[in-house]
Design a protein around this motif. Structure first.
Motif, mmCIF file in Angstrom:
data_model
loop_
_atom_site.group_PDB
_atom_site.id
_atom_site.type_symbol
_atom_site.label_atom_id
_atom_site.label_comp_id
_atom_site.label_asym_id
_atom_site.label_seq_id
_atom_site.Cartn_x
_atom_site.Cartn_y
_atom_site.Cartn_z
ATOM 1 N N UNK A 147 7.336 -18.159 75.208
ATOM 2 C CA UNK A 147 6.312 -19.250 75.111
ATOM 3 C C UNK A 147 6.965 -20.466 75.820
ATOM 4 N N UNK A 148 7.986 -20.926 75.431
ATOM 5 C CA UNK A 148 8.449 -22.221 75.912
ATOM 6 C C UNK A 148 8.928 -22.178 77.328
ATOM 7 N N UNK A 149 9.084 -21.202 78.274
ATOM 8 C CA UNK A 149 9.476 -21.034 79.635
ATOM 9 C C UNK A 149 8.069 -21.167 80.157
ATOM 10 N N UNK A 150 7.126 -20.313 79.576
ATOM 11 C CA UNK A 150 5.684 -20.460 80.008
ATOM 12 C C UNK A 150 5.100 -21.600 80.092
ATOM 13 N N UNK A 152 6.691 -24.349 80.394
ATOM 14 C CA UNK A 152 7.282 -25.373 81.674
ATOM 15 C C UNK A 152 6.544 -24.992 82.940
ATOM 16 N N UNK A 153 6.445 -23.485 83.174
ATOM 17 C CA UNK A 153 5.702 -23.277 84.137
ATOM 18 C C UNK A 153 4.079 -23.531 84.456
ATOM 19 N N UNK A 154 3.342 -23.354 83.699
ATOM 20 C CA UNK A 154 1.994 -23.261 83.808
ATOM 21 C C UNK A 154 1.507 -24.444 83.321
ATOM 22 N N UNK A 155 2.382 -25.428 82.561
ATOM 23 C CA UNK A 155 1.605 -26.730 81.898
ATOM 24 C C UNK A 155 1.858 -27.935 82.383
ATOM 25 N N UNK A 156 1.222 -28.992 82.455
ATOM 26 C CA UNK A 156 1.905 -30.209 82.774
ATOM 27 C C UNK A 156 2.436 -30.694 81.603
ATOM 28 N N UNK A 184 10.198 -31.938 75.513
ATOM 29 C CA UNK A 184 8.910 -31.753 76.569
ATOM 30 C C UNK A 184 9.268 -31.558 77.782
ATOM 31 N N UNK A 185 10.653 -32.081 77.984
ATOM 32 C CA UNK A 185 10.771 -32.159 79.583
ATOM 33 C C UNK A 185 10.882 -33.518 80.233
ATOM 34 N N UNK B 69 -3.994 -19.608 86.052
ATOM 35 C CA UNK B 69 -4.451 -20.662 85.679
ATOM 36 C C UNK B 69 -5.646 -21.476 86.471
ATOM 37 N N UNK B 74 0.205 -18.306 89.195
ATOM 38 C CA UNK B 74 1.317 -18.959 89.280
ATOM 39 C C UNK B 74 2.558 -18.141 88.868
ATOM 40 N N UNK B 76 6.025 -16.705 87.725
ATOM 41 C CA UNK B 76 6.895 -17.269 86.606
ATOM 42 C C UNK B 76 8.316 -16.578 86.820
ATOM 43 N N UNK B 153 14.994 -28.415 80.865
ATOM 44 C CA UNK B 153 15.407 -29.432 80.084
ATOM 45 C C UNK B 153 16.377 -30.353 80.689
#
Lengths: 210, 210
Positions: A147-150, A152-156, A184-185, B69, B74, B76, B153
């Motif tokens: 979930x966390x990697x996803x 970072x890839x698909x969300x701002x 959150x990076x 999306x 996108x 991964x 991160x």
DNA sequence: GCGGGACGTTAACAAAAGATAATAAAATAG
DNA sequence: CTATTTTATTATCTTTTGTTAACGTCCCGC
């Protein structure tokens, strides 16, 4: 090192039942290996450079994971009550941890050691269950990472913040904001700006639309 | 569906020995469950919205994972020869996959099914080994995810690109660049700029230093 | 071989994020 | 309670990234 109380052990047993159900005999064997650890705020559960030999279950308190880069601490993750904590990669590979794990509140945790795990994996009364336990825990952690990697890839960054907001996670109320920014990076300054944008939506658009 | 050849099975066996070593009897039981699948370029191994019931081992070819999306694909992750491929989270939770898994070259893979896994977890001749197999694979995937989250991160996009470059991964030569950009968490245009910066280092500095 | 689409680079502009510093509020220690 | 530190916000400026579009190249299918 202390032993956990019967009540604390019961809380742990209920928690573990989402992974695996022990018989009473197995539970007793397992409990003999457990220790209670009290970690004061700003003390470490794991330090970078050392091999992590423990998986902890947090009874009370809060924990943050962080890396140090160019002398700066960068927070990677948090764990609160009723969660398991470890530098899993170090624990599994027996190589030095790249991260520090630090209590950010006074914390009580039940500790299970690598050596205990290896001992129980040899004990025929419980080895099958320990294999399954290890597998299911690893699978659960894997899903969290996915979930966390996803994200970072698909969300701002803003979308990641809103997701966290909407998840109702206690992180937002328990954890200092500059740590959440790292998680959150982004930088703390950037998170502050995002919060302003999110709390006052459409301020700029309303004028154009009316 | 075809059976894999003896040679293909041997390649798989050697690969799996990094996780768990089967006896000859166990290997025969395991092999009875395996299938060979040929996936043409642009065909799917898994489609989003469907539950993933397979773990594949790539004998030949290349695979990409991607999300959709706002109508945009996108990318991964990638997997190449001698790697295992699955929508692990969907496989483990038996919930619909959020991602597509698509062949980007004509691909041959050995397929192991969820139902086979469950069957073998009940078979006393091999169940212990399957538990361990599941555990060790999950642990391995977990460690990969850990590295990936940490990279997001603590590294900038440019640092992530340089790491990929220095890793010598065949991804850079095998995979179209706009897919790699997604994988690094940036746009194709941004990756192109980073490549220019990295390939012509110090162009701006040399003048100031001389 | 030809045509169309996919791919990578570049440019121009807009939007977002980083860096730094100043300030104020809140939490903490003594 | 007060002094100090930590934390959050805001402003300013710089850098990076995103967006869109143009252009040339390459590859693939027909």
């Amino acid at each position: 090192m202390q032993k956990p109380s019967q009540l604390q052990l019961l809380v742990y047993r209920r928690f573990l039942e989402q992974f695996v159900v022990f018989t009473d005999e197995q539970w007793e064997i397992f409990c003999n290996e457990l220790q209670l650890k009290k970690i004061k705020k700003k003390e470490f559960l794991i330090e970078a450079g050392k091999v992590c030999n423990e998986v902890a279950f947090i009874l009370r308190g809060a924990i943050r994971y962080y890396h140090v880069k160019d002398g700066e601490e960068i927070t990677n993750y948090f764990s609160l009550e009723n969660e398991m904590v470890s530098a899993y990669k170090s624990f599994l590979t027996q190589k030095p941890s790249a991260a520090y794990i630090e209590a950010i509140e006074n914390t009580q945790a039940i500790i299970f050691n690598k050596s205990s795990l290896e001992k129980l994996l040899e004990d025929e009364r419980i080895n099958m269950k320990m294999e399954r336990f290890g597998r299911v825990v690893a699978e659960t952690v894997l899903c969290c990472y996915d979930d966390r990697v996803t994200a970072f890839i698909i969300q701002t960054p803003e979308e990641r913040y809103v997701s966290l907001l909407e998840s109702g996670s206690p992180i937002l109320t328990r954890i200092p904001q500059h740590y959440i920014a790292n998680y959150l990076g982004i930088t703390p300054v950037s998170l502050s700006r995002i919060r302003r944008r999110v709390s006052k939506p459409n301020t700029g658009l309303r004028f154009a639309a009316s």
